[in-house]
Enzyme design. Structure first.
Site, PDB file in Angstrom:
ATOM      1  N   LYS A   1      46.367  37.720  43.360  1.00 52.38           N
ATOM      2  CA  LYS A   1      45.359  36.900  42.658  1.00 52.38           C
ATOM      3  C   LYS A   1      45.227  35.633  44.466  1.00 52.38           C
ATOM      4  CE  LYS A   1      46.507  35.921  37.635  1.00 52.38           C
ATOM      5  NZ  LYS A   1      47.673  36.681  37.909  1.00 52.38           N
TER       6      LYS A   1
ATOM      7  N   CYS B   1      39.489  44.967  31.714  1.00 51.47           N
ATOM      8  CA  CYS B   1      39.558  43.861  31.348  1.00 51.47           C
ATOM      9  C   CYS B   1      38.039  44.425  29.761  1.00 51.47           C
ATOM     10  CB  CYS B   1      39.555  42.369  31.518  1.00 51.47           C
ATOM     11  SG  CYS B   1      39.224  41.182  31.098  1.00 51.47           S
TER      12      CYS B   1
ATOM     13  N   TRP C   1      46.395  49.968  31.400  1.00 57.24           N
ATOM     14  CA  TRP C   1      47.409  49.745  29.983  1.00 57.24           C
ATOM     15  C   TRP C   1      48.265  50.642  30.065  1.00 57.24           C
ATOM     16  CZ3 TRP C   1      47.127  46.580  26.057  1.00 57.24           C
ATOM     17  CH2 TRP C   1      45.826  46.262  25.401  1.00 57.24           C
TER      18      TRP C   1
END
Length: 212
Positions: free
Chosen positions: A47, A20, A206
Site C-alpha cells: 500500500k 474486490c 482468492w
C-alpha cells in the site's frame, strides 16, 4: 466534477482493476447512475503512503465526497443514492437482506477441507432461498427493476461462480433456474461487464485464502 474512488488493483498487475466485490458494487452504482468518476488503482499488497493517509486501515473502496474520503461500501452507496437520486436504486426495506447469507456460506464452503461438513448444503440452501424469492418476485430481487441489493449481490455471485468452479469444480445446481437467469442477467449488463475483474484475477485473488 468526477468522483474520485480508490479500488483494488489486480494481484501482479497494478494497472488493471482487481477482484474486490465491494469495489465493484460501488462502481456498478456509479455506472448505473451515470455518475462520472476517476479510478485510482491501489496495490493492496504494497500500500502506498498516499493511500494510507486517506484510508488508515488500508481498506478499499474509499470515495472522496466534498473533500472527505469515505470508506465502507454500505456507507458509500448510501451517500451516492442521496447525492445522485436519479435513477433511484433504493431497495424496499423488506427485500434489503435477500441473499445476504450467500457470501458467508460460499467462503465457508470454498475453504472447507471436508466433504461432509455441511458447508456445501448450507450454500445450496441459501441459493435455493434466493431462487424461491426470484420465482415469486423476479427477475430482480425487488421486481422488474434492478436496485442496490442486486448491485451488492451480483459481484459476490460472480466470485462464487468463478472460484468454486476453479477450486472445487462446483457449479450452482441446474435446477435453480431463476438464480441462473438472475446471474446471467446481471453479469450481462453493460455496467457489470465494464466493472468486473477478469476471471484469472479473481482466481489469483482468492488463491491465498483457499490454500491458507
Amino acid at each position: 466534477m468526477a468522483l474520485e474512488i480508490c479500488v483494488k488493483a489486480a494481484a501482479g498487475a497494478r494497472d488493471i482493476l482487481g477482484d474486490c466485490p465491494f469495489c465493484q458494487r460501488v462502481l456498478l452504482t456509479l455506472e448505473e447512475k451515470k455518475v462520472p468518476y476517476k479510478l485510482n488503482l491501489v496495490n493492496l499488497s504494497d500500500k502506498p503512503q498516499w493511500f494510507l493517509e486517506i484510508s488508515p486501515e488500508g481498506k478499499v473502496p474509499v470515495v472522496k465526497f466534498d473533500d472527505k474520503w469515505v470508506a465502507d461500501s454500505d456507507v458509500i452507496v448510501g451517500i451516492i443514492e442521496d447525492k445522485f437520486p436519479e435513477p433511484s436504486l433504493k431497495t424496499p426495506p423488506e427485500f434489503a437482506h435477500v441473499g445476504s447469507k450467500i457470501f458467508g456460506t460460499f467462503i465457508t464452503f470454498l475453504k472447507s477441507k471436508h466433504a461432509n461438513d455441511g458447508s456445501e448444503q448450507a450454500l445450496v440452501n441459501e441459493l435455493k432461498a434466493l431462487d424461491e424469492h426470484l420465482k415469486g418476485h423476479g427477475p430482480f430481487i425487488a421486481g422488474e427493476k434492478i436496485t442496490a441489493v442486486d448491485l451488492g449481490l451480483g459481484p459476490k455471485l460472480y466470485h462464487l461462480e468463478i472460484t468454486l468452479g476453479h477450486f472445487k469444480k462446483w457449479t450452482v445446481p441446474e435446477s435453480l433456474t431463476y438464480a441462473h437467469n438472475y446471474m446471467k442477467s446481471i453479469f450481462g449488463r453493460e455496467s457489470f461487464v465494464k466493472t468486473k475483474a477478469a476471471k484469472e484475477h479473481v482466481i489469483a485473488g482468492w488463491a491465498p485464502k483457499v490454500n491458507a
